[in-house]
Design an enzyme around this catalytic site. Structure first.
Site, mmCIF file in Angstrom:
data_model
loop_
_atom_site.group_PDB
_atom_site.id
_atom_site.type_symbol
_atom_site.label_atom_id
_atom_site.label_comp_id
_atom_site.label_asym_id
_atom_site.label_seq_id
_atom_site.Cartn_x
_atom_site.Cartn_y
_atom_site.Cartn_z
ATOM 1 N N GLY A 98 0.831 -1.198 0.000
ATOM 2 C CA GLY A 98 0.000 0.000 0.000
ATOM 3 C C GLY A 98 0.866 1.249 0.000
ATOM 4 N N SER A 99 0.348 2.266 0.648
ATOM 5 C CA SER A 99 1.013 3.571 0.567
ATOM 6 C C SER A 99 2.357 3.615 1.263
ATOM 7 C CB SER A 99 0.098 4.631 1.161
ATOM 8 O OG SER A 99 -1.092 4.688 0.391
ATOM 9 N N THR A 100 2.659 2.612 2.117
ATOM 10 C CA THR A 100 3.985 2.643 2.755
ATOM 11 C C THR A 100 5.077 2.570 1.693
ATOM 12 O OG1 THR A 100 3.969 0.240 3.019
ATOM 13 C CG2 THR A 100 3.179 1.534 4.876
ATOM 14 N N LYS A 124 5.240 4.300 -0.821
ATOM 15 C CA LYS A 124 5.485 5.623 -1.414
ATOM 16 C C LYS A 124 6.815 6.200 -0.990
ATOM 17 C CE LYS A 124 0.599 6.705 -1.967
ATOM 18 N NZ LYS A 124 -0.572 7.270 -1.272
#
Lengths: 617, 391
Positions: free
Chosen positions: A328-330, A332
């Site tokens: 997920g966004s981790t 990024k």
């Protein structure tokens, strides 16, 4: 000669012929004796040794397992049994006679100690067939009063004796169960192996550290060579070596942190890993739901096995190491590092977010449909703006992102000393072509940039990546067993420009102080982190993996962690954030004044927030 | 000289034979001691003393008989024969029952006496100077042998019974009694043996259905344990802990002895009880000896056997009297049969039977019987050349 003719009943050749017959008979005996005693002597000597020499394998005491504070996590305790030694009850004739004798003897002992025997005739028969020379424990964990009653009448029970079986015990219950694993009773080797006639069974690691460090924990079993008489009684000790006790193993696990992490995870499905960023020590590693290893040793009962098998939570599965999750966004932060590195991005590169990024086949929305406005990389990390990263990834391409992911250890095992580690998956064009017969498209790059698509990581990998960001680029091999090396084992060093790393870390600090990761606030330490909410499943109910990676203290990082919650009701910040906070509180103490639960930066980050951030830096 | 005249008979004894017998007796005492050294009961541990006592008594009997003229003793043959038959009959009625067989009465084994009694009767019957050597004499000899054999078979004791057959046929052979009838009988015996063995093979075969096997087993003229012993001999691996135990352990004892043996009183098979203690001092004493003294010791025993058998045949060869000659032939054949069957069974050459090793196995009756028999052989040696036939 004179008497030869004097008698008529005499034939001169008959008696010599008889003598020759005798001589031939004796020669046959001599020839056969030579064959048996000289030619084949060693074979018979071997048969004699096989039937009268027993090699008794003495298990060595298994090493204990301690945490870094010296708390014992795995210990041994004696389990006094009454065991039957069937060889001593051997009866001539068919085996049925011996089994009858064993049954009669067990019934007699059952009467003496006043406990029914649970062993069936079939079990005795199996033991006679397969493991005759081994003691067969009949009554386990016999209490002292029963033992005393047995000892009083021991003369009446040849073939049954007290036999102390070593047993594994886990004093802390389910604490660190997935790290420790469990040890089970060693399976008896088939007796056809001539080297072990008579093996007293020790323990053998079946999972976790118990399995991984089995050789060290097990030590070297001793052995005795004994000559036994026809009844199986020992007559003389020939030779032997004493067992060498197994080595104790001290883990890097801190039982306080571990316990807090497990409590925080309790009732949910997920995993968490806490690392010391300076040397890679695993301070805590937990997977939920968990189990009590005491129930697994020496072997789980049949009912227990059934329950484990049916449990939808798959309790023996170590999610922290074996779990496969989209980050997920981790992810990024990795895209950000790639953008600032090979992508040539600077803080001046901005993106204006309208809450939706137009992409084929499906547009990407920002969380809560928030419109982030014009954001830089640092702000994009703080608010986790999907549009920014899709745009950036589309610009720099997939390759620099993949490269950065690989450099931080994704897509490969971390090398932790635990069994069956998952290597993760960083998808590339080649894989997509063979699997989906399709080319890699910008959409794939975009999906990857927000940690979705086919990208898969384990929580441990994310913890290592976070630790690398925290320690300035040293990718450490996470170590779970304490060793001397102070700096840990560095797998590789990633070279980042100071500015490149600083932007990412500031973005993560902002995410905690007033961004998506603010649920972390509440411990006595300033942390930095990144949330992630990866969607999975299809149909009506889209499920979410809630993620949080974090390190602390923000200015001089000591620990890094990664937490994941399966099927979370809410976003990463809300579901995983409090867990991070509890672990940080366990490590650094709680904040003196509890933070406001709502407020700062709760709504969509605005230009104010941006300004505030700018003011801080 | 007076001395030489009164003791001259002693010098005419066969010295090789005497020395070999004394040697065998000493070996017997030594290894009965070894075999029984681990027994718990004092009486059993002191069995070697009994063996020594019986050996001394036997030697006295031996000298006494050598001094006497065997022809005088042969006059009492019918009395001896009848007495033995009576004892055999008594054994069947009131004998001590051990392991399903009645073999002892009043501490003696009449079947051993019967061997000597039969030899005496046959020696006179076949050795008469005026003997016709016809079929009538042959049938008479068979009848005289059949009576004790039948009584012993009823005990039952197949091994001892079978020892009679070679003995009587060796005597018939040397006496030249109707060779054709003898050959025909031997042929028939071989046929019966092959048939019995064939039936046993069939009854143990996996290919034959179970009911058929049971029927074949009923057809066999053998008791269950006799059949078992033959089965063990033919198929030693069928049941190593049951029927095959003694055979297997005895072979291990002999074989593990090697060339030089493990040393006196150091035979593991006996010490550790693998060789059953109940048979180690008698039927299986050769296994104890062979394990402790190795192939060298075995050869010494065979050498002693040669030292007993060949002088006995030499005595027969030079004897001028038919009865005396046949007496020696009979005694030598019995000795040879015991030796061959006993040693043969300890090394897996022959099935296990309760036939002891002459002079070495412990066992009062058999030892004294053998000593008596060899006393008579010495008497033949002393008197057989000088005495003119009396008929």
């Amino acid at each position: 000669m004179e008497f030869r003719g004097t008698t008529q009943t005499f034939d001169g050749w008959r008696i010599p012929l008889l003598g020759i017959g005798f001589a031939i008979g004796i020669a046959i005996l001599g020839w056969r004796l030579h064959d048996v005693q000289v030619t084949r002597s060693s074979a018979f000597a071997g048969r004699q040794n096989r039937q009268s020499i027993r090699r008794v394998l003495l298990p060595s005491p298994r090493g204990r397992i301690y945490d870094r504070r010296g708390v014992c996590l795995a210990d041994n305790r004696p389990n006094p049994c009454l065991a039957v030694f069937m060889e001593e009850l051997r009866r001539p004739g068919g085996w049925a006679n011996t089994i009858d004798a064993v049954e009669a003897q067990l019934d007699a002992v059952a009467a003496i100690i006043g406990q029914p025997r649970t062993l069936t005739r079939e079990e005795i028969a199996t033991h006679v067939r397969k493991r005759l020379p081994l003691p067969l424990p009949v009554w386990q964990n016999v209490d002292e009063r029963t033992l005393a009653r047995f000892e009083e009448r021991v003369v009446a029970a040849p073939g049954v004796d007290v036999y102390v079986q070593p047993e594994r015990v886990y004093p802390q219950g389910s604490l660190a169960a997935h790290v420790l694993g469990y040890a089970g009773r060693e399976r008896p080797e088939p007796v056809n192996d001539e080297r072990y006639h008579f093996m007293l069974l020790g323990m053998c690691g079946r999972a976790g550290i118990e399995a991984q460090y089995n050789d060290a924990l097990e030590g070297v079993p001793g052995c005795r060579l004994i000559r036994v008489d026809v009844s199986g009684y020992r007559r003389l000790d020939l030779t032997g070596t004493d067992p060498k006790p197994g080595r104790d193993v001290t883990l890097t696990i801190d039982n306080v942190v571990q316990r807090e992490l497990e409590r925080a995870l309790a009732g949910q499905v997920g995993a968490g890993v806490v690392l010391d960023v300076r040397n890679g020590d695993v301070l805590a590693l937990a997977s939920a739901p968990t189990f009590d290893p005491n129930e697994m040793t020496p072997a789980p009962t049949r009912a227990r096995w059934e329950a484990i098998r049916r449990d939808p939570g798959d309790i023996l599965f170590n999610r922290a190491v074996q779990g496969r999750y989209p980050p997920g966004s981790t992810f990024k932060v990795i895209v950000g590092l790639a953008a600032m590195g090979e992508g040539g991005f600077t803080m001046a590169d901005t993106y204006t977010c309208h809450g939706i990024y137009d992409m084929k086949p499906r547009p990407i929305r920002c969380s809560h449909n928030a419109q982030h406005g014009t954001v830089s990389l640092q702000q994009a990390l703080q608010v986790s703006c999907n549009g920014y990263f899709c745009q950036t990834a589309a610009q720099i391409g997939a390759e620099p992102i993949r490269q950065m992911a690989h450099e931080l250890g994704l897509g490969a095992v971390t090398g932790i000393d635990l069994p069956e580690e998952y290597a993760g998956l960083v998808p590339d064009a080649e894989r997509k072509r063979t699997l989906y017969h399709d080319a890699w498209r910008v959409g794939d790059t975009c999906l990857m940039s927000i940690g979705q698509g086919d990208l898969l990581v384990s929580p441990l990998q994310m913890a290592v990546a976070t630790a690398t960001i925290a320690n300035g680029g040293r990718v450490l091999r996470p170590r779970i067993v304490q060793s001397e090396a102070p700096g840990g084992s560095v797998v590789r060093t990633v070279l980042w420009r100071p500015e490149q790393l600083a932007v990412i870390r500031r973005g993560m600090e902002d995410a905690v102080s007033h961004g998506t990761a603010r649920h972390v606030l509440g411990s006595a330490v300033t942390a930095a982190g990144k949330t992630g909410t990866a969607e999975y499943g299809t149909g009506v109910r889209l499920k979410k993996y809630a993620w949080m990676i974090a390190y602390a203290p923000a200015d001089n990082p000591a620990v890094a962690m990664a937490i994941v919650i399966e099927d979370a009701a809410d976003t990463g910040g809300t579901a995983a954030g409090p867990i991070v906070r509890r672990v940080l509180s366990a490590l650094f103490g709680a904040a003196e004044t509890p933070p406001p639960t709502e407020g700062r930066g709760a709504a969509a980050p605005s230009a104010d927030a941006h300004a505030a951030t700018g003011g801080q830096t | 000289m007076n001395t030489s005249k009164s003791f001259g008979w002693m010098l005419r004894m066969n010295m090789t034979l005497l020395a070999s017998i004394i040697g065998a007796l000493l070996v017997g005492v030594a290894f009965v001691y070894s075999a029984c050294s681990i027994r718990e009961a004092d009486a059993l541990r002191r069995l070697y003393l009994l063996h020594a006592q019986m050996g001394v008594i036997g030697l006295l009997i031996c000298f006494g008989l050598a001094y006497m003229n065997y022809q005088d003793i042969l006059r009492a043959r019918w009395l001896f024969y009848a007495g033995t038959l009576a004892l055999l009959a008594l054994t069947l009625l009131i004998g001590d029952k051990t392991m399903g067989a009645r073999r002892w009465v009043a501490g003696i084994q009449p079947s051993e006496l019967a061997k000597l009694a039969t030899i005496l009767v046959l020696a006179e019957w076949l050795g008469r100077r005026d003997a016709s050597k016809g079929i009538g004499m042959y049938l008479g000899a068979l009848a005289l042998t059949a009576a004790p054999m039948a009584l012993i078979l009823m005990q039952p004791d197949l091994g001892t019974t079978l020892v009679f057959l070679p003995t009587v046929f060796a005597m018939l052979f040397v006496a030249r009694v109707s060779p054709r009838a003898v050959l025909a009988t031997i042929g028939a015996a071989v046929l019966v043996l092959v048939l019995v063995l064939g039936l046993i093979v069939a009854s143990e075969s996996e290919d034959v259905s179970a009911p058929t096997r049971a029927r074949i087993q009923k057809m066999l003229p053998l008791s269950a344990y006799q059949r078992d012993r033959l089965v063990v001999f033919l198929y030693p691996d069928h049941d190593p802990f049951g029927r095959g135990w003694n055979k297997r352990q005895s072979e291990i004892a002999v074989g593990s002895g090697g060339l030089w043996g493990k040393g006196y009183l150091k035979g593991d098979q006996n010490l550790l009880g693998y060789l059953p203690a109940s048979v180690a001092s008698n039927d299986f004493i050769f296994s104890v000896l062979a394990e402790e003294t190795g192939f060298v010791g075995s050869l010494i025993v065979l050498l002693l056997a040669v030292g007993i058998l060949l002088p006995t045949l030499a005595v027969a060869y030079v004897c001028q009297d038919g009865a005396g000659r046949l007496l020696c032939v009979g005694v030598a054949t019995v000795t040879f049969c015991h030796l061959f069957v006993n040693i043969g069974m300890t090394i897996g050459l022959l099935p296990v039977t309760g036939v002891p090793l002459p002079f070495i196995s412990s066992g009062r009756t058999f030892l004294l019987t053998m000593m008596t028999a060899y006393g008579l052989v010495q008497s033949v040696a002393v008197h057989g050349r000088e005495t003119a036939p009396r008929f």
